[in-house]
Enzyme design. Structure first.
Site, mmCIF file in Angstrom:
data_model
loop_
_atom_site.group_PDB
_atom_site.id
_atom_site.type_symbol
_atom_site.label_atom_id
_atom_site.label_comp_id
_atom_site.label_asym_id
_atom_site.label_seq_id
_atom_site.Cartn_x
_atom_site.Cartn_y
_atom_site.Cartn_z
ATOM 1 C CB VAL A 254 8.994 -38.628 -18.742
ATOM 2 C CG1 VAL A 254 10.513 -38.779 -18.657
ATOM 3 C CG2 VAL A 254 8.483 -37.759 -17.595
ATOM 4 C CG ASP B 106 2.001 -37.879 -7.186
ATOM 5 O OD1 ASP B 106 1.590 -38.611 -6.271
ATOM 6 O OD2 ASP B 106 1.682 -38.035 -8.377
ATOM 7 C CE LYS C 44 -7.274 -34.983 -9.588
ATOM 8 N NZ LYS C 44 -7.070 -35.210 -8.142
ATOM 9 C CB ALA C 45 -0.676 -32.146 -13.599
ATOM 10 C CG ASN D 246 3.677 -34.408 -16.563
ATOM 11 O OD1 ASN D 246 4.330 -35.443 -16.441
ATOM 12 N ND2 ASN D 246 2.883 -33.943 -15.596
ATOM 13 C CE LYS E 200 6.707 -33.599 -15.156
ATOM 14 N NZ LYS E 200 6.593 -33.678 -13.685
ATOM 15 C CB SER F 273 1.250 -38.119 -15.194
ATOM 16 O OG SER F 273 1.640 -36.828 -15.584
ATOM 17 N N GLY F 274 -1.656 -38.152 -15.938
ATOM 18 C CA GLY F 274 -3.028 -38.029 -16.377
ATOM 19 C C GLY F 274 -3.630 -36.667 -16.555
#
Length: 540
Positions: free
Chosen positions: A116, A226, A111-112, A114, A132, A108-109
Site C-alpha cells: 500500500v 483478515d 502468502k498474498a 501486496n 494498494k 504484507s507477506g
C-alpha cells in the site's frame, strides 16, 4: 520584434532572480538547471464509473464515462468522497512518484504479497489517496478484479475508508481508497510514543468497527478478510474507520488471511473458507487488542477469561482508568466472538447494540481522546471579482480535461494577426515547422501530451512564427505531465505574444495554483476575467 522579445525572455529565464508584478504582468524567473523535464507517459484523468448497473460483460479497458447516479452519488457527495472511478496507470504512477519505496505505508507477506502506497492525485484538489498494488499473479482476470472493485466501490459510510477507484492495466491490479492520515489502531495501541488510547476511545473504536461491518453486511458484503488492528485507521479528525481493502480478497484464489495462524478463525484453517462468522472471530481478536494493549493469541486470552483474571489481561498503561463493569462486558463479548463453533458467536447487529450502550463520552471529539491536533479545513480560495467564462470556470477549478476541450474547440482563431509573414519566409523550413505543429495538434487531440510537447517544441524552436495558442497548448501539456514550472513559462510567453489574451492569464492562474501560489493565481483569474469583460464590451 516578437522573436526578439521571446529571445530576451529566454535569457531572462536562464537567470535565478525574484518574482515581481508590474502593470499586471508577472515575471517569474527560474533557474533552468533546476527544472527537470518529466518523462511521464500519457496522462489521463480518472473516468467515473456507473454504479447504477453492473459492468458485467463490459470491456474494462474501454473508457467508461457514465456518471455515478442515484443513492451512491448522494452518499459520495454527503461524505465528500469522490465518485468511484477507473484510474489510468499513469495517474497512479504520478500520484506515488513511480511507486517509490518512500511512499510505502504498509506491506504484507508471502502468502498474498501486496503493498500500500500513499499518494496525491494531480487533480484540482490534490487529494491524498492510499493505493494498494497487488502481485502480478493475484488477479489474472482483469474483468473479475474490476467486478470486485466495482461492487465494493458502491459502498459509502463514515466508518469506512471508502474505495474511490481501481486500475487494470496489463498485469497491474490496483485499488485506490481514501487516505487516513492518523495511523492505524496497531500503531496507537502497540507502538505509541506520546500517549496510549484512553478507555472511552477504545470503546468508540470497537463500536465504529461493528457499525462499519453491520453496514457492509446489510449492503450485501458480509465478508471482511483478515480484520485486525492494522485494518483499523484514523481519519483527519481522529475518527476510527476500517479499511475498504479488507472487503476484497488478496487474490482471486482466496488467501484471505495473511496474519499469524494463531489469530486465524479455526474454520478457515479447516476448509479455507471465510464466512460472516469468521469476521466475528476476527473482531474478537481486535477486542482483545483493545483490552490488553497487546497482540495476544486468542487461545492464551481465553484461558485468562475463563479464569476470570480480568485485571491481569487489562492494559497496564491504562493505569486503572477504566470501568471494571464496562471491561467485564467487553471481556464477555470477546469470549463469545472467539467461540470455536461459528454458530455460537454473536450476530453483528447484537454487537452494535451492546457496544452502543457502553459509550460514555459521546460529545468528546475523537482527536481530543486520541491526543492529536485538531484538523483545520483549508481556507477557501478568494472569490473572483469578475464573472467567469467557461474557460475561467475550468481554470478556477483546475479542471485540466475541461481546459483541454476548450482549447481544442477554440483551435487557432486567437492567433489571427499575430504573424505577418513575407513570401520569402515560406521556405521548406517553414513547411517543416507547420508540419511539426500539425503533428502536435493531432497528439494534443489524442491526449498524447508527451508527443505533443515534443512536436510543439520543434515548432517553437524554429522561431520563424510565433503562436500564443501553441504556447497555451504546450502549457496545458506540461500541467498534465506535472511540470507546473514549465507550464507557467509557456503561459507567460503566450502573454508576451498576445498581451491582452485572457487565455494566457488563465493558464498562468492554473500553473500558479499548482505551485501553491494561490493569491497570485486568484489575481491572474481576475485579470483574465477583466480582459474577457473588456473584450465583450468592445464587441470583439
Amino acid at each position: 520584434m516578437r522573436v526578439w522579445v521571446c529571445v530576451c525572455l529566454k535569457k531572462l529565464l536562464q537567470t535565478h532572480s525574484h518574482q515581481r508584478k508590474h502593470n499586471g504582468v508577472y515575471v517569474i524567473c527560474f533557474q533552468l538547471m533546476g527544472c527537470c523535464q518529466s518523462n511521464s507517459s500519457r496522462h489521463n484523468y480518472p473516468r467515473p464509473l456507473t454504479v447504477a448497473s453492473s459492468p458485467n460483460g463490459a470491456n474494462n479497458n474501454n473508457n467508461n464515462n457514465t456518471v455515478v447516479t442515484g443513492a451512491a452519488a448522494a452518499a459520495s457527495a454527503a461524505l465528500d468522497v469522490p465518485p468511484f472511478s477507473e484510474f489510468s496507470l499513469s495517474d497512479l504512477k504520478s500520484a506515488t512518484n513511480g511507486f517509490s519505496s518512500d511512499h510505502i505505508v504498509s506491506e504484507s507477506g508471502d502468502k498474498a504479497p501486496n503493498v500500500v502506497y500513499k499518494g496525491r492525485l494531480n487533480n484540482h484538489n490534490r487529494r491524498l489517496i492510499a493505493v494498494k498494488r497487488f502481485s502480478k499473479s493475484a488477479w489474472p482476470d482483469p474483468k473479475q478484479f474490476a467486478d470486485e472493485a466495482w461492487s465494493v466501490g458502491k459502498l459509502r459510510h463514515p466508518r469506512l475508508a471508502n474505495l474511490i477507484g481501481y486500475c487494470c492495466d496489463g498485469d497491474e491490479r490496483l485499488l485506490v481508497a481514501e487516505y487516513m492520515p492518523n495511523d492505524t489502531l496497531a500503531k496507537h495501541l502497540f507502538h505509541w510514543e506520546n500517549q496510549t488510547i484512553e478507555w472511552s476511545m477504545r470503546l468508540r473504536v470497537a463500536l465504529s468497527i461493528t457499525q462499519a461491518l453491520d453496514y457492509c453486511s446489510n449492503k450485501g458484503h458480509p465478508l471482511y478478510h483478515d480484520l485486525n488492528a492494522y485494518r483499523v485507521l484514523f481519519d483527519e479528525n481522529g475518527d476510527p474507520r476500517i479499511s475498504c481493502f479488507g472487503l476484497i480478497k488478496n487474490s482471486r484464489d482466496g488467501k484471505s488471511y495473511s496474519t499469524n495462524l494463531a489469530y486465524t478463525p479455526p474454520e478457515y484453517l479447516r476448509n479455507g473458507r471465510v464466512t460472516p462468522e469468521s469476521v466475528i472471530f476476527s473482531f474478537g481478536t481486535v477486542l482483545l487488542d483493545l483490552l490488553s494493549g497487546k497482540h495476544i493469541p486468542p487461545s492464551h486470552a481465553l484461558d485468562m477469561i475463563r479464569g476470570k483474571n480480568i485485571l491481569r489481561l487489562m492494559d497496564s498503561h491504562l493505569e486503572g482508568n477504566f470501568s471494571t463493569d464496562e471491561a467485564t462486558v467487553v471481556f464477555d463479548l470477546a469470549s463469545k466472538c472467539l467461540q470455536y463453533e461459528p454458530r455460537e458467536r454473536p450476530k453483528i447487529n447484537d454487537l452494535v447494540t451492546t457496544l452502543s450502550r457502553l459509550q460514555n463520552k459521546p460529545d468528546v471529539p475523537s482527536y481530543v481522546m486520541l491526543g492529536i491536533p485538531k484538523h483545520e479545513e483549508a481556507p477557501a480560495p478568494p472569490t473572483p471579482q469578475h464573472p467567469l467564462s467557461p474557460m475561467g470556470d475550468a481554470c478556477s477549478r483546475m479542471d485540466l480535461t475541461a481546459i483541454h476541450q476548450i482549447l481544442l474547440m477554440t483551435h487557432y482563431k486567437d492567433d489571427e494577426g499575430t504573424n505577418e509573414l513575407s513570401f520569402q519566409e515560406w521556405t521548406q523550413q517553414m513547411r517543416d515547422m507547420l508540419e511539426a505543429r500539425k503533428r502536435g495538434d493531432l497528439a494534443f487531440r489524442d491526449k498524447d501530451f508527451k508527443t505533443s510537447i515534443e512536436c510543439y517544441s520543434q515548432f517553437i524552436d524554429v522561431g520563424t512564427m510565433v503562436s500564443p495558442t501553441v504556447y497555451a497548448r504546450r502549457s496545458l501539456c506540461y500541467l498534465f505531465c506535472d511540470q507546473p514550472d514549465a507550464a507557467l513559462r509557456d503561459a507567460m510567453q503566450a502573454q508576451l505574444v498576445y498581451p491582452d489574451w485572457a487565455t494566457a492569464f488563465y493558464m498562468q492562474a492554473v500553473a500558479l495554483s499548482k505551485l501553491n501560489m494561490d493569491k497570485d493565481a486568484a489575481d491572474m483569474l481576475n485579470e483574465a476575467a477583466s480582459l474577457e469583460e473588456k473584450r465583450q464590451r468592445g464587441g470583439k
